[in-house]
Write a protein that holds these residues in place. Structure first.
Motif, PDB file in Angstrom:
ATOM      1  N   ALA A  26       0.782  -1.143   0.037  1.00 45.85           N
ATOM      2  CA  ALA A  26       0.212  -0.054  -0.041  1.00 45.85           C
ATOM      3  C   ALA A  26       0.870   1.268   0.006  1.00 45.85           C
ATOM      4  CB  ALA A  26      -0.859   0.057   1.368  1.00 45.85           C
ATOM      5  N   GLU A  27       0.617   2.221  -0.762  1.00 46.80           N
ATOM      6  CA  GLU A  27       1.253   3.604  -0.826  1.00 46.80           C
ATOM      7  C   GLU A  27       0.916   4.610   0.314  1.00 46.80           C
ATOM      8  OE1 GLU A  27       3.694   4.188  -3.153  1.00 46.80           O
ATOM      9  OE2 GLU A  27       3.453   2.148  -4.028  1.00 46.80           O
ATOM     10  N   TYR A  56      -0.452  -0.704   4.746  1.00 46.19           N
ATOM     11  CA  TYR A  56       0.348   0.175   4.633  1.00 46.19           C
ATOM     12  C   TYR A  56       1.621   0.132   5.757  1.00 46.19           C
ATOM     13  CZ  TYR A  56       2.453   4.881   4.893  1.00 46.19           C
ATOM     14  OH  TYR A  56       3.466   5.796   4.521  1.00 46.19           O
ATOM     15  N   ASN A  57       1.101  -0.007   6.966  1.00 51.45           N
ATOM     16  CA  ASN A  57       2.112  -0.373   8.084  1.00 51.45           C
ATOM     17  C   ASN A  57       1.833  -1.491   9.067  1.00 51.45           C
ATOM     18  OD1 ASN A  57       0.003   0.508   9.519  1.00 51.45           O
ATOM     19  ND2 ASN A  57       0.521   2.394  10.058  1.00 51.45           N
TER      20      ASN A  57
END
Length: 117
Positions: A26-27, A56-57
């Protein structure tokens, strides 16, 4: 006599297409999310942990624990997500995720669903 089938909140709808296609990067935050239910043996009974993880994280951004695995468990988890455009939420095809009530709630939040076959 043949009975007509009607769709009610507990019945399943057609599963979503697998939009992730194994692309789990994910950006940005809250762009690609995954959800599932874990079984937690607790004393003489079973508890169910529903969570939504941000790819993402790796952060769990929503979760619920209950003594029943039903649609209300995943709806409680889903309702913790903030309103945001372009969210993609991936799950398996379990009946709680394909239920009419869950699919309506996801659409109501503007979330696009993806499901593993």
């Amino acid at each position: 006599m043949k009975m007509k089938k009607r769709k009610v909140n507990g019945q399943s709808v057609h599963p979503s297409e697998n939009l992730f296609k194994r692309q789990f990067h994910a950006e940005a935050p809250l762009q690609k999310l995954v959800t599932d239910i874990a079984y937690l043996p607790f004393g003489g009974k079973m508890l169910y942990f529903s969570s939504i993880l941000d790819l993402y994280n790796g952060e769990i951004v929503a979760y619920s624990i209950a003594d029943k695995q039903d649609t209300s468990l995943v709806l409680d988890t889903l309702n913790q997500l903030p309103e945001q455009e372009k969210m993609l939420l991936h799950s398996d095809q379990d009946s709680v995720y394909t239920s009419f009530a869950y699919q309506e709630a996801v659409k109501g939040k503007g979330i696009t669903t993806s499901m593993s076959p």
